[in-house]
Enzyme design. Sequence first.
Site, PDB file in Angstrom:
ATOM      1  N   LYS A  83       0.332   5.296  -5.932  1.00 35.04           N
ATOM      2  CA  LYS A  83      -0.706   5.403  -7.229  1.00 35.04           C
ATOM      3  C   LYS A  83      -1.858   6.629  -6.958  1.00 35.04           C
ATOM      4  CE  LYS A  83      -4.496   4.005  -6.678  1.00 35.04           C
ATOM      5  NZ  LYS A  83      -5.149   2.807  -6.388  1.00 35.04           N
ATOM      6  N   CYS A 135      -1.357   1.734  -3.356  1.00 30.93           N
ATOM      7  CA  CYS A 135      -2.298   2.455  -2.980  1.00 30.93           C
ATOM      8  C   CYS A 135      -1.859   4.123  -2.920  1.00 30.93           C
ATOM      9  CB  CYS A 135      -3.169   2.503  -1.794  1.00 30.93           C
ATOM     10  SG  CYS A 135      -3.435   0.834  -1.479  1.00 30.93           S
ATOM     11  N   GLU A 148     -26.609  13.999  -4.170  1.00 32.36           N
ATOM     12  CA  GLU A 148     -27.897  14.099  -3.937  1.00 32.36           C
ATOM     13  C   GLU A 148     -28.844  13.398  -4.887  1.00 32.36           C
ATOM     14  OE1 GLU A 148     -30.113  17.862  -5.051  1.00 32.36           O
ATOM     15  OE2 GLU A 148     -28.230  18.720  -6.407  1.00 32.36           O
ATOM     16  N   TYR A 191      -8.106  -3.763 -11.914  1.00 34.70           N
ATOM     17  CA  TYR A 191      -7.897  -2.381 -11.144  1.00 34.70           C
ATOM     18  C   TYR A 191      -6.680  -1.769 -11.789  1.00 34.70           C
ATOM     19  CZ  TYR A 191     -10.849  -3.754  -7.013  1.00 34.70           C
ATOM     20  OH  TYR A 191     -11.875  -4.013  -5.817  1.00 34.70           O
ATOM     21  N   GLU A 194      -6.467   1.722 -13.709  1.00 32.89           N
ATOM     22  CA  GLU A 194      -6.114   2.819 -13.167  1.00 32.89           C
ATOM     23  C   GLU A 194      -4.663   3.612 -13.747  1.00 32.89           C
ATOM     24  OE1 GLU A 194      -7.550   2.145  -8.383  1.00 32.89           O
ATOM     25  OE2 GLU A 194      -5.633   1.719  -8.904  1.00 32.89           O
ATOM     26  N   CYS A 224       0.819  -1.340  -0.045  1.00 38.64           N
ATOM     27  CA  CYS A 224       0.094   0.069   0.062  1.00 38.64           C
ATOM     28  C   CYS A 224       0.841   1.168  -0.135  1.00 38.64           C
ATOM     29  CB  CYS A 224      -1.076   0.107   1.329  1.00 38.64           C
ATOM     30  SG  CYS A 224      -1.601   1.224   1.483  1.00 38.64           S
ATOM     31  N   HIS A 260     -27.707  20.216  -1.715  1.00 36.01           N
ATOM     32  CA  HIS A 260     -27.993  20.782  -2.984  1.00 36.01           C
ATOM     33  C   HIS A 260     -26.951  21.900  -3.216  1.00 36.01           C
ATOM     34  CE1 HIS A 260     -30.003  21.596  -6.812  1.00 36.01           C
ATOM     35  NE2 HIS A 260     -30.244  22.605  -6.526  1.00 36.01           N
TER      36      HIS A 260
HETATM   37  P1  NDP Z   1      -7.085  -8.017 -11.121  1.00 38.27           P
HETATM   38  O1  NDP Z   1      -7.450  -9.341 -10.339  1.00 38.27           O
HETATM   39  O2  NDP Z   1      -7.971  -6.937 -10.588  1.00 38.27           O
HETATM   40  O3  NDP Z   1      -7.174  -7.952 -12.857  1.00 38.27           O
HETATM   41  C1  NDP Z   1      -6.344  -8.954 -13.478  1.00 38.27           C
HETATM   42  C2  NDP Z   1      -6.834  -8.684 -14.895  1.00 38.27           C
HETATM   43  O4  NDP Z   1      -5.867  -9.322 -15.794  1.00 38.27           O
HETATM   44  C3  NDP Z   1      -8.110  -9.055 -15.324  1.00 38.27           C
HETATM   45  O5  NDP Z   1      -8.725  -8.233 -15.963  1.00 38.27           O
HETATM   46  C4  NDP Z   1      -7.722 -10.397 -16.010  1.00 38.27           C
HETATM   47  O6  NDP Z   1      -8.515 -10.749 -16.788  1.00 38.27           O
HETATM   48  C5  NDP Z   1      -6.560 -10.174 -16.619  1.00 38.27           C
HETATM   49  N1  NDP Z   1      -5.805 -11.568 -16.637  1.00 38.27           N
HETATM   50  C6  NDP Z   1      -5.475 -12.530 -15.802  1.00 38.27           C
HETATM   51  N2  NDP Z   1      -4.681 -13.306 -16.180  1.00 38.27           N
HETATM   52  C7  NDP Z   1      -4.383 -12.921 -17.422  1.00 38.27           C
HETATM   53  C8  NDP Z   1      -3.434 -13.519 -18.412  1.00 38.27           C
HETATM   54  N3  NDP Z   1      -2.820 -14.859 -17.938  1.00 38.27           N
HETATM   55  N4  NDP Z   1      -3.498 -12.974 -19.584  1.00 38.27           N
HETATM   56  C9  NDP Z   1      -4.079 -11.821 -19.774  1.00 38.27           C
HETATM   57  N5  NDP Z   1      -4.690 -11.031 -19.025  1.00 38.27           N
HETATM   58  C10 NDP Z   1      -5.013 -11.871 -17.872  1.00 38.27           C
HETATM   59  O7  NDP Z   1      -5.662  -7.766 -10.727  1.00 38.27           O
HETATM   60  P2  NDP Z   1      -4.774  -6.241 -10.647  1.00 38.27           P
HETATM   61  O8  NDP Z   1      -3.344  -6.663 -10.884  1.00 38.27           O
HETATM   62  O9  NDP Z   1      -5.217  -5.317 -11.506  1.00 38.27           O
HETATM   63  O10 NDP Z   1      -4.842  -5.851  -9.240  1.00 38.27           O
HETATM   64  C11 NDP Z   1      -4.471  -7.055  -8.059  1.00 38.27           C
HETATM   65  C12 NDP Z   1      -5.453  -6.906  -6.930  1.00 38.27           C
HETATM   66  O11 NDP Z   1      -4.906  -5.667  -6.145  1.00 38.27           O
HETATM   67  C13 NDP Z   1      -6.907  -6.345  -7.177  1.00 38.27           C
HETATM   68  O12 NDP Z   1      -7.616  -7.565  -7.469  1.00 38.27           O
HETATM   69  C14 NDP Z   1      -7.118  -5.606  -5.990  1.00 38.27           C
HETATM   70  O13 NDP Z   1      -7.718  -6.664  -4.954  1.00 38.27           O
HETATM   71  C15 NDP Z   1      -5.776  -4.815  -5.555  1.00 38.27           C
HETATM   72  N6  NDP Z   1      -5.908  -3.584  -6.005  1.00 38.27           N
HETATM   73  C16 NDP Z   1      -6.972  -2.671  -5.393  1.00 38.27           C
HETATM   74  C17 NDP Z   1      -7.135  -1.491  -5.889  1.00 38.27           C
HETATM   75  C18 NDP Z   1      -7.941  -0.470  -5.239  1.00 38.27           C
HETATM   76  O14 NDP Z   1      -8.493  -0.898  -4.234  1.00 38.27           O
HETATM   77  N7  NDP Z   1      -8.158   0.602  -5.860  1.00 38.27           N
HETATM   78  C19 NDP Z   1      -5.846  -0.806  -6.875  1.00 38.27           C
HETATM   79  C20 NDP Z   1      -4.922  -1.771  -7.310  1.00 38.27           C
HETATM   80  C21 NDP Z   1      -5.013  -3.223  -6.925  1.00 38.27           C
HETATM   81  P3  NDP Z   1     -10.350 -11.334 -16.658  1.00 38.27           P
HETATM   82  O15 NDP Z   1     -10.878 -10.385 -16.128  1.00 38.27           O
HETATM   83  O16 NDP Z   1     -10.597 -12.200 -17.846  1.00 38.27           O
HETATM   84  O17 NDP Z   1     -10.291 -12.328 -15.493  1.00 38.27           O
END
Ligand code: NDP
Length: 464
Positions: free
Chosen positions: A53, A50, A447, A182, A186, A45, A442
Amino acid sequence: MSDTQYDYDLFTIGAGSGGVRASRLSSLMGAKVAIAEEYRPGGTCVIRGCVPKKFMVYASSFGKGFKHAEGYGWSADAVSFDWPTFRDAMNAEVDRLSGIYARNLANAGVELVHDRAEIVDAHTVRLVKADRTVTAKHILVAVGGAPNKDWTLEGVDHTITSNELFHLKTLPEHIVIAGGGYIACEFAQVFAGLGVKTCLVYRGDTVLRGFDEDVRIAVHEALKASGVRVITDTVFEKIVKHEDSDMKTVYLTNGVELEADQVVFAIGRDPYTKDLGLENAGVEIDDKGAIKVDAYSKTTADSIYAVGDVTNRVNLTPVAIREGAAFADTVFGGKPRGYDHATIPSAVFTQPPVGTVGLSEAEARREYGQIDIYKSIFTPMKYMLTEQRSRMMMKLVVRASDDVVVGCHMVGDDSPEIIQAVGIAVKAGLTKAQFDDTCAVHPSVAEELVTMKEKWTPPELKVG
Ligand code: NDP
């Protein structure tokens, strides 16, 4: 409290959000506590997640702010962005916060050990650099997760992850990001906002799988509107680095070729359990490498607990913190309790950002059958005088049988701030009528949450 049979009452591995909270509280409850960190106190984080970022989101969104201000009579012709100035300021703040984490541990009486720790048995850890072992009545594993890559991919060595994005020497001209979760969404908008030609490559058809459909559509459209080239239904096939420069050619399985100076994997994070020695103590992991725990965060070994992303429950900082606090109460506070993972509000810091809590429309339909949807999509007042407009989507998911609001989802400016407060109402199980009883503030975008009167009817069900 200390049990002289062991060096410590608690030895925590990993000084991130969960580990630090658990250690400080346990120490304040009278336990003798040490915490090992192989990198820097603060964890994902603070160091590479976080916090930096969000600074990048701020940096990126100022660019749009200048444009919007023109509609209000300001002229901002000669604006420019200097990456090294921003990057160094961001990292200086990260250093400061990491120092605060270390100081807070010391103030709570926790011994911070700058070393990698691995489990030797149910009560023993080995400190790798120091090459010595220490014993503890309880061990808490809070080592978090690490970004994943497709390690089988030709040219994977020429790619980076979110870990490296905070330290880039120069701002890339072209960036290609794999993923639609995510981190991918982002950062795609962060870099597009900073003027980088940005391309997102997602294997599905609409980003943010698992979120409410309206959120997914709004974010997908917003990505495109902010200049991100979004290529769907494909993945990387190989990456070839140019011999005479840092440029790479990214070959996609659909035949498209992209040129980029940075290629980023954002395809999920895996629990960081490799080589931790968990098997030495009978700590079981699942097929993703996540430590299996019960409702009290206890692993399959009685003396070993685990909190945070390493358990792959809900991978969010505030959740790790709550799990850490529940651990301290359970083990050292004489008040055994688990953390309730239901109805956790969260945000995605896209531009505009997402705020969400509770069930999506699809989940609620699956769970309750009859539900009512209240939905509003509108242009916030702020953008009425600007050329570039950003829309707001707000949605309430209501259980028809008792009028309880079981989900709230929004995409638009300030959604993360708004959803924190709405999260209280949804967690408390308030009804739509109670939302409506609340007087509007408002003029505000929020709202809309208390003024949506008409149930939304899907277009296919509308007559005429
Ligand atoms: P996510 O799990 O959110 O997303 C992973 C993405 O990668 C999905 O779109 C997935 O596709 C795709 N993917 C997975 N495997 C492959 C592959 N082999 N080839 C191509 N694409 C693939 O992971 P992130 O890395 O974005 O973030 C990790 C975690 O960190 C999040 O789940 C969250 O818990 C945390 N996080 C939270 C944030 C916040 O609260 N704002 C900010 C950043 C991270 P598909 O959809 O098809 O599965």
